[in-house]
Design an enzyme around this catalytic site. Sequence first.
Site, PDB file in Angstrom:
ATOM      1  CG  MET A  68      64.374 -21.131  42.560  1.00 41.50           C
ATOM      2  SD  MET A  68      64.234 -20.086  44.154  1.00 41.50           S
ATOM      3  CE  MET A  68      63.498 -18.865  43.356  1.00 41.50           C
ATOM      4  N   GLY A  69      61.851 -23.246  39.157  1.00 44.50           N
ATOM      5  CA  GLY A  69      60.445 -23.402  38.332  1.00 44.50           C
ATOM      6  C   GLY A  69      59.664 -22.270  37.886  1.00 44.50           C
TER       7      GLY A  69
ATOM      8  CE  LYS B  46      65.116 -11.152  36.235  1.00 39.73           C
ATOM      9  NZ  LYS B  46      65.032 -12.072  37.263  1.00 39.73           N
ATOM     10  CG  ASP B  47      68.701 -13.764  38.502  1.00 38.64           C
ATOM     11  OD1 ASP B  47      67.919 -13.496  39.365  1.00 38.64           O
ATOM     12  OD2 ASP B  47      68.055 -14.639  37.563  1.00 38.64           O
TER      13      ASP B  47
ATOM     14  N   GLY C 280      71.485 -17.335  34.009  1.00 40.54           N
ATOM     15  CA  GLY C 280      71.117 -16.426  33.346  1.00 40.54           C
ATOM     16  C   GLY C 280      72.021 -15.107  33.816  1.00 40.54           C
TER      17      GLY C 280
ATOM     18  CG  HIS D 112      63.488 -20.553  33.738  1.00 37.56           C
ATOM     19  ND1 HIS D 112      62.309 -19.851  33.841  1.00 37.56           N
ATOM     20  CD2 HIS D 112      64.271 -20.595  34.778  1.00 37.56           C
ATOM     21  CE1 HIS D 112      62.319 -19.402  35.028  1.00 37.56           C
ATOM     22  NE2 HIS D 112      63.524 -19.689  35.649  1.00 37.56           N
TER      23      HIS D 112
ATOM     24  CG  LEU E 185      60.790 -24.215  34.411  1.00 36.74           C
ATOM     25  CD1 LEU E 185      61.204 -25.302  33.565  1.00 36.74           C
ATOM     26  CD2 LEU E 185      61.924 -23.222  35.011  1.00 36.74           C
ATOM     27  CG  HIS E 186      60.260 -16.976  32.559  1.00 36.56           C
ATOM     28  ND1 HIS E 186      61.415 -17.014  31.893  1.00 36.56           N
ATOM     29  CD2 HIS E 186      60.418 -16.781  33.763  1.00 36.56           C
ATOM     30  CE1 HIS E 186      62.262 -16.583  32.969  1.00 36.56           C
ATOM     31  NE2 HIS E 186      61.828 -16.486  34.080  1.00 36.56           N
TER      32      HIS E 186
ATOM     33  CB  SER F 128      61.355 -12.255  36.385  1.00 33.82           C
ATOM     34  OG  SER F 128      61.308 -12.639  37.986  1.00 33.82           O
TER      35      SER F 128
END
Length: 515
Positions: free
Chosen positions: A262-263, A381-382, A379, A269, A265-266, A417
């Site tokens: 969803m952009g 993470k989710d 990820g 991503h 970005l870090h 996040s």
Amino acid sequence: MAAALAEVGWQVRPILGRAAPPGEVAAAAADVDLVLIATPDAAVADVAAAVEPTATAAVAHLAGALGLDAVAPHPRTAALHPLVALPDAAVGARRLLAGCWFAVAGDRIVRQVVADLGGRSFEVADGDRAAYHAAAVVASNHLVALLGQAERIGAQAGVGLAALLDLVRATVDNVEELGLAAALTGPAARGDEATIERHLGAIAPAEHPAYRALADEARRLAGRAVTVPVNRPVTEGTIGGLCARLHKARSGGHRVGLVPTMGFLHAGHRSLIERARSENDLVVVSIFVNPLQFNPGEDFDDYPRDLDHDLALCAQAGADIVFAPDQHEMYPEPVTTTVRLRTLADVLCGASRPGHFDGVATVVAKLFSIVGECSAYFGEKDFQQLAIVSRMAKDLSLPVRVVGCPTVREPDGLALSSRNAYLSSDERAQARVLRRALEAGAALVEAGEPDGAVVEARMAAVISDAPLARIDYAAAVSPTTLTRSRQPLQGDVRLLVAVRFGKARLIDNLGCRAG
Ligand code: AMP
């Protein structure tokens, strides 16, 4: 460290392990000169907190990336980071005793440690810690990673690592003797671009990003302009345009990797994009804030967006195509057909965000259908999302291999996040309770606690230590069904938490095995 200190005459108390209760840490710290904390970074603050603030001992950590604040509020705090790779205890003791360099800060006692070990030290202030640690990682871990590449490429030509290692040793000696620029040899230093192109033609596409990046570094050292264009991704806004590009790539036999985002970005991503880069010939990153997965009153309108930054990150990570459609392109008409999940979606995050995962599954199904046969990177993470998307691809026989990737974290354990941008500085400081709660839960599970409810209560208790936290859930579930495990806990267990801090709703999870 314990072995090395004992060797030079320090009296070293028995090491307290992971399972030591806080009381034991406090007792052990009562009559010593120095408490050395040698835990993963995320646990340092908790162990330091277990030492009474009135104790006279200096409290020091051995973490490269953390500052003195990690062991505050003790009157005598210090940091002592050996600038040496310590793969195991025996090698470690030997290397420490060989007079290595240490980064030090804070109380003088750590300088005494360095002196007694016959080492050399330099000061690193808290504000420079991250840069210092990055330099150490480049010099050590990245060198190993680079040698991995040398080994792979060498193997292609039948050259073994031993021969290459002799070359490495001689090169390091040259650098020491001559300095970096003078020690540089090879085509990038000479400006021999034709040879570089021949190399690129001979090695696998997955090796290209690292090869290109380091050829650029060599040019920089040699004072040459960086002439090879970095891999600038094409931005594509339409489904038709993307399909045409993919069709062309596939007819050339290229493997396609997809990273849906969803952009904003870090580095989390980025790790997915780099993984996709290493396993595919063509990498597509999609950036689309999907309205179907937001409920009324959620943060759809405010969700952070920064396309320029995202494009730069995609370029650095080696993406080929950034698919950034607008809403009209993805949903030109009100949607009639959606994906509806029968299980997995009404628990955990689905319980507090009804319909969320149907929205996620619908947009991911659309992306899978647009991109076609590919590997898609998500990820851990989710975790619930990963489980749902993997299951959907199977249930609907979509030609997509779903790949789960590890969670990327801040040094204090907070999972990266896009929503961390919402946190105030107080909330940010307290947000590390998510990871602490998961670790406390995992320690209980691994110590043999059979009752999932007890584990959940422990995680909730850790979270409630943070005054700004509002807990949504803390759960111990089966990693496949996402339901609470039957008692007693058995095999693989997934611990998941969701916590609100102000307007941010943060999630995290951790896998463990019932002991
Ligand atoms: P989002 O942009 O939040 O929808 O995330 C896009 C993808 O990046 C999802 O597959 C996420 O699970 C993944 N992701 C988000 N944060 C992280 C992280 N800290 N580490 C690894 N992957 C992540």
